[in-house]
Design a protein around this motif. Structure first.
Motif, PDB file in Angstrom:
ATOM      1  N   VAL A   5       6.273  16.588  -3.710  1.00  0.00           N
ATOM      2  CA  VAL A   5       6.462  15.554  -4.900  1.00  0.00           C
ATOM      3  C   VAL A   5       7.867  15.695  -4.658  1.00  0.00           C
ATOM      4  N   SER A   6       8.665  16.499  -4.247  1.00  0.00           N
ATOM      5  CA  SER A   6       9.933  15.590  -3.960  1.00  0.00           C
ATOM      6  C   SER A   6      10.302  15.067  -3.246  1.00  0.00           C
ATOM      7  N   LEU A   7       9.507  14.907  -1.496  1.00  0.00           N
ATOM      8  CA  LEU A   7       9.749  14.068  -0.367  1.00  0.00           C
ATOM      9  C   LEU A   7       9.430  12.475  -1.057  1.00  0.00           C
ATOM     10  N   PHE A   8       7.643  12.632  -2.291  1.00  0.00           N
ATOM     11  CA  PHE A   8       7.656  11.281  -2.986  1.00  0.00           C
ATOM     12  C   PHE A   8       8.651  11.251  -3.341  1.00  0.00           C
ATOM     13  N   GLU A   9       9.553  11.651  -4.628  1.00  0.00           N
ATOM     14  CA  GLU A   9      10.369  11.270  -5.384  1.00  0.00           C
ATOM     15  C   GLU A   9      11.393  10.824  -4.533  1.00  0.00           C
ATOM     16  N   ASP A 103      -5.073  21.000  -7.760  1.00  0.00           N
ATOM     17  CA  ASP A 103      -4.175  20.223  -7.413  1.00  0.00           C
ATOM     18  C   ASP A 103      -2.737  20.168  -7.484  1.00  0.00           C
ATOM     19  N   TYR A 104      -2.522  21.348  -7.149  1.00  0.00           N
ATOM     20  CA  TYR A 104      -1.264  22.234  -6.346  1.00  0.00           C
ATOM     21  C   TYR A 104      -1.991  23.031  -5.432  1.00  0.00           C
ATOM     22  N   LEU A 105      -0.080  23.542  -4.448  1.00  0.00           N
ATOM     23  CA  LEU A 105      -0.712  24.334  -3.125  1.00  0.00           C
ATOM     24  C   LEU A 105       1.048  24.200  -3.395  1.00  0.00           C
ATOM     25  N   LEU A 139      10.514  26.144 -10.783  1.00  0.00           N
ATOM     26  CA  LEU A 139       9.608  27.460 -11.760  1.00  0.00           C
ATOM     27  C   LEU A 139       8.977  27.194 -12.505  1.00  0.00           C
ATOM     28  N   HIS A 140       9.166  26.096 -13.181  1.00  0.00           N
ATOM     29  CA  HIS A 140       8.583  26.462 -14.736  1.00  0.00           C
ATOM     30  C   HIS A 140       6.851  25.507 -14.046  1.00  0.00           C
ATOM     31  N   ILE A 141       6.934  25.027 -12.653  1.00  0.00           N
ATOM     32  CA  ILE A 141       5.284  24.503 -12.304  1.00  0.00           C
ATOM     33  C   ILE A 141       5.020  25.961 -12.213  1.00  0.00           C
TER      34      ILE A 141
END
Length: 193
Positions: A5-9, A103-105, A139-141
């Protein structure tokens, strides 16, 4: 994952090349490669310093002075990390807690679970850039998904491992330079935020 996600952003095109087109990136073999040094830190905590440093050295095709200096820093920093972790005696420590959802790994670096099933999420950061990480939702994720797994998250934070970076002086020999760097590392402290 949080990294994807960070890379995409940061750069959707880089994301496309890496994850959709599945192009292989050439590895960066600098001594402070975040993936390599991060793996070494985790291995040192879980398996011991000797194993971690040997695997760290094995990650490079050629050993340089910078790589050797980074290993020397680890020899000082890892005991500081272990001293911080001593406060969790009696807790069940899960290193690299795997979050595997449709939806998450992702992987939480450390989850310390108290006998009451309350836990603390700790993510290790080899960095001095505290502010950038405090603005992160990482951390919230993790908290969201750990609570789905039935854990009661009471605290979460980053354990910042100081990243000492000093330049070698023009007239400074390697021995004196290393001595100066290691003195600075010895005077530094890990910081839980």
């Amino acid at each position: 994952s949080y990294t994807r996600v960070s890379l995409f952003e940061d750069c959707p095109y880089h994301y496309k090349l890496k994850y959709i087109d599945k192009l292989t990136e050439l590895p960066k073999y600098d001594a402070e490669n975040p993936l390599i040094i991060g793996r070494a830190l985790h291995e040192a905590i879980e398996k011991g310093l000797d194993v971690a440093i040997q695997n760290y050295f094995n990650s490079f095709p050629v050993l340089t002075n910078d790589i050797i200096l980074e290993a020397m820093k680890l020899e000082i920093l890892v005991p500081k990390i272990n001293e911080f972790l001593e406060q969790f005696t009696g807790f069940k420590l899960i290193h690299e807690y795997k979050i595997d959802k449709p939806d998450y790994l992702g992987f939480a670096d450390l989850v310390a679970i108290a006998p009451t099933n309350e836990c603390i999420i700790i993510d290790f950061k080899y960095s001095n850039n505290i502010k950038n990480y405090l603005d992160s939702g990482q951390l919230h994720i993790y908290k969201h998904y750990l609570e789905q797994d039935g854990l009661k998250v009471k605290r979460m934070g980053y354990l910042f491992i100081p990243k000492v970076q000093l330049k070698q002086g023009d007239t400074e020999d390697l021995f004196t330079y290393r001595k100066r760097v290691l003195k600075e590392v010895k005077q530094s402290d890990v910081q839980f935020v």
